[in-house]
Structures are given as C-alpha cells and as structure tokens.
Design a protein around this motif. Structure first.
Motif: not given
Length: 87
Positions: A32-46
């Motif tokens: 399985d492969k998961v791809e995280i969008s750039s918007a989700a990565q921004e939300l993930r950042q502290t």
C-alpha cells in the motif's frame, strides 16, 4: 414433495476455490502507498497554537504532579449546569 438429506453432503464451495487459486507469494504483492497532499503537510506541521497548547498542558501536568493544582468547584458546577441547560 419430500426433501431428504439436507446438508448431509458437507460441501463447502469455498474450500474448492481455495485449492484452485494459484500459489502467489505474499512478499511479491504490491504494498500500500499513501500520498499526503501539500495542504495536509502544512496542517501537520507544528503551529504556534499547538506549541502554546502543549506548553499549557505541560504546566498543568507539573502542577498536578507537585500537588499545587486546585480545582475551582464552583466554576466546574456552573459550567456543568450551563452545558445541561443549553441541551
């Protein structure tokens, strides 16, 4: 009409199909492969809010462990009463 010997054959159609499947190694199957969008990565950042919240929680944890934390029973009671009166 009379029907005899219901379920006496012990026939399981799924067992027959399992034996017909080709031998496939599990390691060769695609992973399985998961791809995280750039918007989700921004939300993930502290963020600043998350950092401040963690600091507040840590301060409360230290107060509880040292025994200096006290609860305002009247404020808790007002909050509970307000919650249930609005619902």
């Amino acid at each position: 009409m009379k029907i005899n010997n219901i379920n006496s054959m012990n026939v399981n159609p799924y067992k027959k199909n399992v034996n017909k499947l080709p031998n496939v190694e599990r390691s060769s199957a695609k992973a399985d492969k998961v791809e995280i969008s750039s918007a989700a990565q921004e939300l993930r950042q502290t963020s600043k809010v998350v950092t401040e919240r963690l600091d507040k929680v840590e301060a409360l944890r230290q107060q509880v462990q040292s025994g200096n934390y006290s609860v305002d029973a009247e404020a808790v009671a007002k909050s509970v009463l307000q919650y249930f009166s609005n619902n």
